[in-house]
Design an enzyme around this catalytic site. Structure first.
Site, short mmCIF file in Angstrom:
data_model
loop_
_atom_site.label_atom_id
_atom_site.label_comp_id
_atom_site.label_asym_id
_atom_site.label_seq_id
_atom_site.Cartn_x
_atom_site.Cartn_y
_atom_site.Cartn_z
N HIS A 246 0.86 -1.17 0.00
CA HIS A 246 0.00 0.00 0.00
C HIS A 246 0.91 1.23 0.00
O HIS A 246 2.02 1.19 0.55
CB HIS A 246 -0.85 0.09 1.27
N ASP B 121 2.29 1.89 3.42
CA ASP B 121 3.24 0.91 3.98
C ASP B 121 4.66 1.43 3.80
O ASP B 121 5.56 1.13 4.60
CB ASP B 121 3.15 -0.43 3.24
N GLU C 276 -10.87 -6.02 -5.10
CA GLU C 276 -10.83 -7.05 -4.06
C GLU C 276 -12.04 -6.94 -3.15
O GLU C 276 -12.30 -5.89 -2.54
CB GLU C 276 -9.55 -6.88 -3.23
N ASP D 5 -4.89 -13.51 -3.60
CA ASP D 5 -4.39 -13.47 -2.22
C ASP D 5 -4.52 -14.87 -1.63
O ASP D 5 -5.62 -15.42 -1.59
CB ASP D 5 -5.23 -12.52 -1.37
N ASP E 257 -11.53 -11.67 10.41
CA ASP E 257 -10.55 -11.78 9.33
C ASP E 257 -9.21 -12.27 9.87
O ASP E 257 -8.43 -11.49 10.42
CB ASP E 257 -10.41 -10.37 8.72
N ASP F 136 -1.38 -13.09 1.44
CA ASP F 136 -1.91 -11.97 2.22
C ASP F 136 -2.29 -12.52 3.59
O ASP F 136 -3.45 -12.79 3.88
CB ASP F 136 -3.13 -11.37 1.51
#
Lengths: 372, 372, 372, 372
Positions: free
Chosen positions: A58, A61, A185, A231, A241, A273
């Site tokens: 990202h 990041d 996504e 992912d 999650d 991921d």
């Protein structure tokens, strides 16, 4: 891990990890971070150490959300150097439209027009960043595109806003000549109470309504020629999650997934991921990353064994065999349709044909556990 | 029920029920039928008694699967007479591709080519039946289109077969001049372990890949102009397929659904795909049917009240108000894109704008319980 | 809210909130805090403003984990003063055994013996704190008592450790003369992948195996005389831990819960363990708190109406009426058992008795929406 | 299956199946039966053929609900003969309190007192039957003990009725000298919308409130010395009640379960409560039964390998090692409690201790797939 070479990751396997996965600090809704921050350049070195091929990111990041231009350029320069020295590529980039409080009511679908404009600006800058690093896939995850109460806006209005935003970004992609493929996504019901695009199916329905559908695909999807990114992780159903190590929750589901990717000749990155348990330190993060790749390769070998198994193939052939008198339904014609309507089917005898799927599935189990 | 006229069903409400809903005998996986069979003509009379407008049916709700031509014609004749005498219309028809053992491995996606041909033939005959009864919506629910083990076929092969079947049926529709709209119905994970088209989103992605996408929509769906039919019922989450009386499990979800249908001016039937508790006899089945319609009308009135509420509307307007300096993002241009990139957003101040959604949602609760 | 006095909170309603609920800053796994920190003394003032009666707390909601003795004493003194000035009581205290990284593998069930000892020490200190503030309920939530992989310890060992810890704390309670009732709180599958005590039922089975079962109950529970505390909030099923405003997700479930608490004459606090949407500022937090209490009182009034409804009561009486010839099964005796075995039941006629539960449930809906 | 002897079922493995499992005809809520009826004596022969040890039954799996005394006696006689000739034992019996419409509102908890009396009578007769066949475990599954609407009775009343019924049956057990252990079986949310005793935890809390708690246990349970029976099958989460072949949905969960049963030295039957896919004929039913037992034995061997693995055992020992200065918490004393309160823990250093659970779990995966 045992040192058997067949299960060692190699560049041709295209294994990649996000900066946010190895760098995950183990914070959760009820607990503080358990691991210190890992600078991006150290993550790149760690990826090289465990044998990965690529790194994804990202925008934030790598570059803090309030970095100025000079800081941003220095950070990017150092990161490119680290990638180059470690032989790590950047196949995919994405944008955080969910972490900052400015996005608490959504990004492209927020009620506040200023938020929607800012979300576009931020995404364009993230596209600039990804292009500079060599990425050719750009992922969009609408983590905040949803609601806690349907009272705050109509869902059809929200989806119109989303469509306009993606159309805008496709134009920017063309205008700048970036050559990105966008991968949309889905993720159901977290972090918003209700998310608009909760499944990949929703996105597959959305894409044909865009101005440039050929430029947009999903992450992940199976049959529609739209698998632009994937992912890999694992999850115990009915939970939050989790993003567990690939294959650690359900080996058999992971097997079917690996088999599918290999059967269709998927050429894209195998992107994990996921992140390490909160109980781990940085050595454990490496164990985690090695385990993801090792399990993929173990299952890939088993998929090849499954495809080569004579009993399995014989069953598959037998259950799909046509009889000579079955009417042909391959293409419609008025005449063929009359012939089909006139054909007398023997329902009872068709219902008695043997379909030995219990045997087929047990053969799969035998292969999975190494008993065949 | 109280006799307040505002909540009495009338033909203009287009309330319909399936033969299989009032006729449901209360069998479940662990229990036998609890109610005697109701002949279709008696169900039609019962629908008239409770004030419904229409009746929907699967082919075999009316005509037994092994009826010969003469029996079939007599049954249809008597049914049309009952509908006509009771002032009940048939807006929708569908086909059972799930009950008979011949479909135990799927219908359009079954491995056995003979099953696939038979499924097409049966559907064509059900289309003939529906057309004869005046239906212009034809629903397809792929209840058996799935697997217990992924070993038995590849998902992409299955979806190719499904596409060919729907294309074939569209051609038959054109060829016969029936003028049907097809509505594809999703249902996750029951009765197969894994169903291919588990969500409406999956179907929305599937439809643009068809030869006649304009002829095919979904049941139900929101924004894409594809809402060709809707099933109303209720469900406690995380359970098997319950089909409870509309509004009986979650009033607020039911409210948002009714409000949506009324807001977008949905013109189709309000079809209740539900059935009475197993504890009920036929009097209770009428209570059930009356309750479905009454709750719809109660919620419809509340939706109108919500739309007319000044405080609610003021909040909605306030949270969506643009500021004059916000860059315009309505259409892409290189120049506009440069202006957007150059704009300095004040992230912190945007993040502080008030979004009183707790208040908005509590006002909704107040309206729902009659305290406002 | 409308100013109708019947729905204004009063001290006799015993409405309480945790410091962590009004003080919740809106952080989630994908997003940063959206609201500034509220000091505990300000939360107490806010509670008084919205009309609440009590405040609950974890040790570290009030006293930072690394405060020294002098700091701790000053903080507690100021907090007691704020409570006293605002007329707010502290009915319940609890301990955070989940936030600090030291508990990443559990607290009472951790593999590391030092963690287990520290968890006991921390809990004893939290009991000291609660007693000083006047609390007589002490809640234990084992948020980290679970695993990501069953490989790391056997579940039966973990439960033995948990039993020893609770026994130890009961002894401390006796030794110090605190007079606490312990309330054990279950929560399924978050934040650990698998939590040992996932349901209230698990705790009800665990309590009789303790050394002082009379001192330990649950939060919440229904029939066993063990309801020592209750958390009120709301949740959309199948999601992460949402803690929505009471009644905002499912009004009917909330209604049955309020009705139950009032019917059994529950005397404890009505504690709201929930928090405002991330879209809210501190004004919105007050809307949230007011909405929790208002909805409770609205539903309490409806429960009274339900109990007084003649048609409802007549149905309930009718469906439970015995026939004179039904064998008595109240107490076992050999003779009665022989008589029961000899009795001829008419199964078919019993199965035909009318049970008008659809009507009963629709009457409930009518009351809920204010249409009766 | 391969003929490797280690994975062949033998009597000492105590593998049993219910009459209703091999005899399952594949009916489901949306589909008709796909397999012909198998008479109980043929199921016994089939069990002998595939190598099972025992057969379990509901009363009406063997004796039709309306059989008269003479018919009942003849059926039982022939069944005992078939068991004896085939070397098959009957370890467990149970009663159907769910199939007949008379139980549509519950059995022991039904509102109608006559239904409650009849349910007791039917259970007593089923206990007579089981005792005659040599069973010493009697399972009670309250499949209908629940509601579709909370309006129809209070949950606390229902649980009182359930307690009285189980107390009554315990007295009958004593009175007749049958020596049964009762095993209470939980199952969440099917077939009723809400079931009272949805989890084993609920039953563990219920048992201590009974008059003869020592006579009553659960099916299944782990730590409380109450594991009187176990049902083995598999399930994809979030679905209806699937009862798939053991190990076919999640091998790793099945592995932990087998490991647990073997580690604690469970001596009871390994009972498979599952059934073949609807696609199977009777040959496939045998494949299904063989697969259940084979997978159990494969996983049992892997559990032994796991326990013998040096690296795994070294990790487990290391993570649980105490330090000499850790305060002892084994037994409470005022003095020990003061010492514990006075001890200075180094929280930061404890939080840094390595817990290599990713490695541990990957070693488990390696063993499971045969790569170690």
């Amino acid at each position: 891990m045992t040192s058997d070479g067949a299960y060692e990751p190699k560049p041709e396997h295209k294994f990649s990890f996000g900066l946010w996965t190895l760098g995950n600090r183990g914070r959760d809704p009820f607990g503080d971070a358990v691991r210190p921050t890992l600078p991006p350049v150290e993550i790149v070195a760690m990826l090289a150490e465990v044998g990965a091929w690529g790194v994804n990111l990202h925008d934030n990041d790598l570059v803090p959300i309030d970095a100025n231009g000079a800081e941003r350029d220095r950070i990017v320069r150092e990161f490119k150097k680290a990638c180059s020295e470690n032989g790590i590529v950047v196949p995919m980039a994405t944008v955080s439209l969910f972490y900052d409080p400015v996005f608490r009511d959504g990004a492209f679908t927020a009620n506040d027009p200023e938020v929607r404009a800012y979300a576009l600006q931020k995404t364009m800058q993230a596209m600039d960043l990804g292009a500079e690093l060599g990425a050719n896939i750009f992922v969009l995850w609408g983590g905040r595109e949803g609601v806690e109460t349907d009272a705050c806006r109509r869902a059809d209005d929200a989806i119109k806003r989303l469509r306009e935003a993606v159309n805008f970004l496709c134009e920017y992609n063309i205008d700048q000549g970036y050559g990105y493929k966008f991968a949309l996504e889905a993720k159901p019901n977290e972090p918003r109470a209700d998310i608009y695009m909760a499944t990949t199916g929703h996105y597959l329905g959305f894409i044909p309504t865009l101005a440039h559908p050929e430029m947009v695909g999903v992450n992940p999807e199976w049959e529609a020629g739209k698998l632009f990114h994937i992912d890999l992780n694992d999850q115990m159903p009915g939970r939050y999650d989790q993003d567990l190590r690939f294959g650690s929750a359900n080996l058999k589901s992971a097997f079917w997934l690996v088999k599918f990717l290999e059967d269709v000749g998927y050429q894209g990155p195998r992107h994990f991921d996921a992140h390490a348990y909160r109980t781990e330190n940085h050595e454990g993060v490496k164990d985690f990353a090695r385990g993801c790749m090792r399990t993929y390769l173990l299952l890939k070998q088993k998929a090849a064994q499954w495809n080569a198994d004579r009993e399995i193939q014989a069953i598959l052939q037998e259950v799909s065999r046509p009889t000579p008198e079955t009417p042909c339904i391959a293409n419609y014609s008025s005449q063929g349709s009359r012939a089909l309507l006139a054909h007398a089917f023997n329902r009872a005898s068709i219902a008695k044909k043997r379909l030995p799927y219990e045997r087929l599935d047990q053969l799969t189990v035998d292969i999975l556990v190494g008993a065949r």
